[in-house]
Design an enzyme around this catalytic site. Structure first.
Site, mmCIF file in Angstrom:
data_model
loop_
_atom_site.group_PDB
_atom_site.id
_atom_site.type_symbol
_atom_site.label_atom_id
_atom_site.label_comp_id
_atom_site.label_asym_id
_atom_site.label_seq_id
_atom_site.Cartn_x
_atom_site.Cartn_y
_atom_site.Cartn_z
ATOM 1 N N ASP A 60 1.002 -23.240 15.088
ATOM 2 C CA ASP A 60 2.171 -22.636 14.451
ATOM 3 C C ASP A 60 3.166 -23.686 13.931
ATOM 4 O O ASP A 60 3.790 -23.489 12.892
ATOM 5 C CB ASP A 60 2.879 -21.725 15.471
ATOM 6 N N HIS B 49 4.419 -28.121 10.080
ATOM 7 C CA HIS B 49 5.786 -28.653 9.983
ATOM 8 C C HIS B 49 5.957 -30.031 10.644
ATOM 9 O O HIS B 49 6.516 -30.956 10.063
ATOM 10 C CB HIS B 49 6.798 -27.702 10.633
ATOM 11 N N LYS C 4 13.484 -27.674 3.123
ATOM 12 C CA LYS C 4 14.799 -27.808 3.756
ATOM 13 C C LYS C 4 15.506 -29.036 3.167
ATOM 14 O O LYS C 4 14.887 -30.094 3.016
ATOM 15 C CB LYS C 4 14.655 -27.982 5.280
ATOM 16 N N HIS D 135 7.469 -24.375 4.662
ATOM 17 C CA HIS D 135 8.886 -24.209 4.292
ATOM 18 C C HIS D 135 9.759 -25.357 4.801
ATOM 19 O O HIS D 135 10.856 -25.569 4.299
ATOM 20 C CB HIS D 135 9.416 -22.832 4.724
ATOM 21 N N ARG E 240 0.823 -1.217 0.000
ATOM 22 C CA ARG E 240 0.000 0.000 0.000
ATOM 23 C C ARG E 240 0.861 1.272 0.000
ATOM 24 O O ARG E 240 0.396 2.345 -0.310
ATOM 25 C CB ARG E 240 -0.875 -0.011 1.253
ATOM 26 N N LYS F 231 1.433 -20.648 5.253
ATOM 27 C CA LYS F 231 0.707 -20.923 6.471
ATOM 28 C C LYS F 231 0.640 -19.641 7.311
ATOM 29 O O LYS F 231 1.508 -18.794 7.117
ATOM 30 C CB LYS F 231 1.370 -22.031 7.271
ATOM 31 N N LYS G 129 9.410 -22.817 22.036
ATOM 32 C CA LYS G 129 10.236 -21.601 21.973
ATOM 33 C C LYS G 129 11.045 -21.520 23.258
ATOM 34 O O LYS G 129 10.636 -22.041 24.299
ATOM 35 C CB LYS G 129 9.333 -20.357 21.914
ATOM 36 N N GLU H 173 13.527 -24.433 19.585
ATOM 37 C CA GLU H 173 14.028 -23.108 19.212
ATOM 38 C C GLU H 173 14.480 -22.375 20.465
ATOM 39 O O GLU H 173 13.909 -22.581 21.541
ATOM 40 C CB GLU H 173 12.919 -22.296 18.550
HETATM 41 C C1 BG6 Z 1 7.544 -20.796 11.268
HETATM 42 C C2 BG6 Z 1 6.877 -20.475 12.575
HETATM 43 O O1 BG6 Z 1 6.648 -21.431 10.406
HETATM 44 O O2 BG6 Z 1 8.652 -21.649 11.494
HETATM 45 C C3 BG6 Z 1 7.859 -19.842 13.529
HETATM 46 O O3 BG6 Z 1 5.797 -19.606 12.351
HETATM 47 C C4 BG6 Z 1 9.089 -20.691 13.692
HETATM 48 O O4 BG6 Z 1 7.263 -19.604 14.796
HETATM 49 C C5 BG6 Z 1 9.648 -21.064 12.327
HETATM 50 O O5 BG6 Z 1 10.043 -19.954 14.429
HETATM 51 C C6 BG6 Z 1 10.776 -22.071 12.469
HETATM 52 O O6 BG6 Z 1 11.394 -22.229 11.220
HETATM 53 P P1 BG6 Z 1 12.926 -22.611 11.098
HETATM 54 O O7 BG6 Z 1 13.141 -22.720 9.638
HETATM 55 O O8 BG6 Z 1 13.702 -21.506 11.745
HETATM 56 O O9 BG6 Z 1 13.098 -23.901 11.824
#
Ligand code: BG6
Length: 491
Positions: free
Chosen positions: A237, A242, A184, A180, A51, A150, A340, A218
């Site tokens: 999430d 994943h 990988k 994603h 925008r 997502k 996390k 993480e």
């Molecule tokens: C994302 C989540 O899809 O994947 C995040 O929304 C997460 O919360 C991330 O941190 C982790 O991805 P990666 O590639 O860092 O393992």
């Protein structure tokens, strides 16, 4: 063998949310790498939309800054950066209003024969409305694809609504739902490991495998994503997408071929075979946690509620005991764990074998540990197979559990491309193997929904765990109850 670069067809890529975090952190740096490797054709065009009122030059200088931040210095070749930026343009557009759409139509007008990609790097609420607008503006050609990220929905009904809205404009073959994790390298390697080696298949079942653990840990907290994250939590999430995708790749039957539908059909069967976790059983097989203040790598960090500034029952940690009800996997639990602010950033899959049936060794030879295959997804990618060996030297037999260690960085001396590089090129190629099909997304929600319902009905909220730990003590108890224990990544 050196990497083989096969250029893709030329394309026009239109990025909605072109100045947003995803575009600047992942998509444009990823495209730059593909451009540098000559995989992205020199005449491909990229259009950033948002925008904001920016000139092409403003946009390019913003992207230049992002490349400097997110691409390794060694890979930043000034001439190539400038040539890449030369492929970029910008248009100010109101995604749901009328502003900018005629100009977008003109920008695309002369290139109807090219592959055309609409990447919706926007809030998910816009997926339906933006697709409708793309359709009503007549911008969909046979070679058009749309990419969505997502979260696809927050439950089954909303996921279906998104799928229907996108499906009203695009055919399924044109829709690329990104997870994603599937981009990988090490996740793709799961397929190679399982289906390019004859060694594993005969033992890949309940006869030899005791259980499987999947950990995605993480160290980061939710930081400035707290508003999004608080409406999501670890189940939506990380697990719905994943983690379940990883489970599918471990549990699926061998597909007939490596084509998109053969692979996705097999993954779908696994999702359908997951034993439902009815709301009444949720407290027995799931553990929710939320991080409190603690320390990560020696640095003090605040708790989740301090970051959020209000009370919340959102889980930042989740452990689940999942079961796949098939002949192959009956009685073999899959323990999933993600969180996390855990002790390490590490993603690993542990395939724990059963113990030997009878030991011939004297007691003082040491414990005969069951074999274990550990697939390290990130960082320090690799595969370790723990085998019992004789500790060398005199003094009779002493047994030692020792890993056969395949470290990818030592074995393959190449840069690991970011997941988005591969996925973006697959979109252009029209290869959907690494993208989630509509029915997969919906099946994953079907399994997750009763868990959410169970938590809603439960009197208990998430259990606190200190930042920098391995999560709440109940997660340990979940395993101990079954006579098992979590394997700490790297051990
Ligand atoms: C994302 C989540 O899809 O994947 C995040 O929304 C997460 O919360 C991330 O941190 C982790 O991805 P990666 O590639 O860092 O393992």
């Amino acid at each position: 063998m050196t990497a083989q670069i096969i250029p893709v067809q030329t394309f026009d890529l239109v990025v909605f949310g072109g100045t947003g975090d995803l575009a600047l952190r992942k998509l444009l740096p990823g495209l730059y790498q593909r451009f540098r490797d000559r995989q992205m054709p020199a005449d491909a065009r990229i259009l950033g939309l948002s925008r904001r009122e920016l000139s092409d030059e403003d946009f390019r200088s913003q992207v230049r800054g992002a490349l400097h931040e997110h691409v390794r210095a060694d890979d930043l070749v000034p001439d190539e950066v400038e040539q890449f930026l030369g492929r970029l343009s910008f248009l100010s557009l109101d995604a749901t209003g009328s502003k900018g759409w005629p100009e977008l139509g003109r920008w695309l007008a002369d290139s109807a024969e090219r592959v055309r990609v609409f990447y919706l790097a926007t809030a998910p609420e816009l997926f339906g409305p933006v697709c409708a607008k793309i359709g009503s503006e007549g911008l969909v050609t046979p070679e058009t694809r749309v990419v969505i990220e997502k979260p696809i929905g927050k439950d089954l009904a909303s996921a279906r609504a998104v799928n229907e809205a996108v499906g009203a404009v695009f055919e399924e073959r044109q829709i690329f739902r990104i997870d994603h994790y599937l981009g990988k390298e090490t996740v793709q390697n799961l397929m190679a490991l399982r289906f390019a080696n004859a060694l594993f298949e005969p033992i890949w079942n309940r006869a030899a495998i005791d259980h499987v653990q999947i950990t995605v840990a993480e160290t980061v907290g939710v930081g400035n994503r707290a508003d999004y994250y608080d409406h999501s939590g670890a189940l939506r999430d990380m697990v719905q997408n994943h983690m379940l995708q990883l489970l599918c790749l471990i549990a699926m039957e061998p597909p007939n071929a490596m084509d998109a539908d053969s692979v996705r059909d097999e993954k779908l069967k696994v999702l359908h075979a997951l034993k439902p976790i009815r709301p009444g059983r949720v407290d027995q097989v799931t553990v929710r946690g939320q991080y409190s203040a603690g320390a990560i790598e020696g640095k003090a960090v605040p708790g989740y509620l301090d970051e959020l500034g209000r009370h919340s029952d959102t889980e930042t940690f989740l452990a689940i005991k999942a079961e796949v009800e098939t002949w192959r996997w009956s009685g073999v639990p899959f323990y999933l764990r993600t969180g996390k602010r855990l002790a390490q950033r590490a993603s690993e899959i542990v395939v724990q074998m059963r113990p030997i049936p009878h030991s011939i060794f004297p007691r003082d030879a040491g414990e005969v540990r069951p074999n274990r295959l550990v697939i390290r997804l990130q960082p320090d990618e690799g595969v370790r197979l723990y085998l019992m060996n004789k500790d060398p030297g005199p003094g009779g037999i002493r047994l030692k559990n020792t890993p056969l260690n395949l470290s990818f960085s030592e074995t393959f001396k190449v840069r690991y491309p970011d997941a988005y590089e591969r996925l973006l090129m697959d979109v252009v190629r029209g290869n959907q193997t690494l993208f989630m099909r509509k029915d997969e997304v919906e099946a994953a929600w079907t399994w997750c929904e009763p868990i959410l319902e169970g938590w809603r009905q439960s009197d208990e909220g998430p259990e606190q765990y200190g930042a920098g730990s391995w999560g709440p003590s109940s997660a340990v108890a979940l395993m101990v109850h079954d006579g098992r224990r979590w394997v700490e990544p790297g051990t």
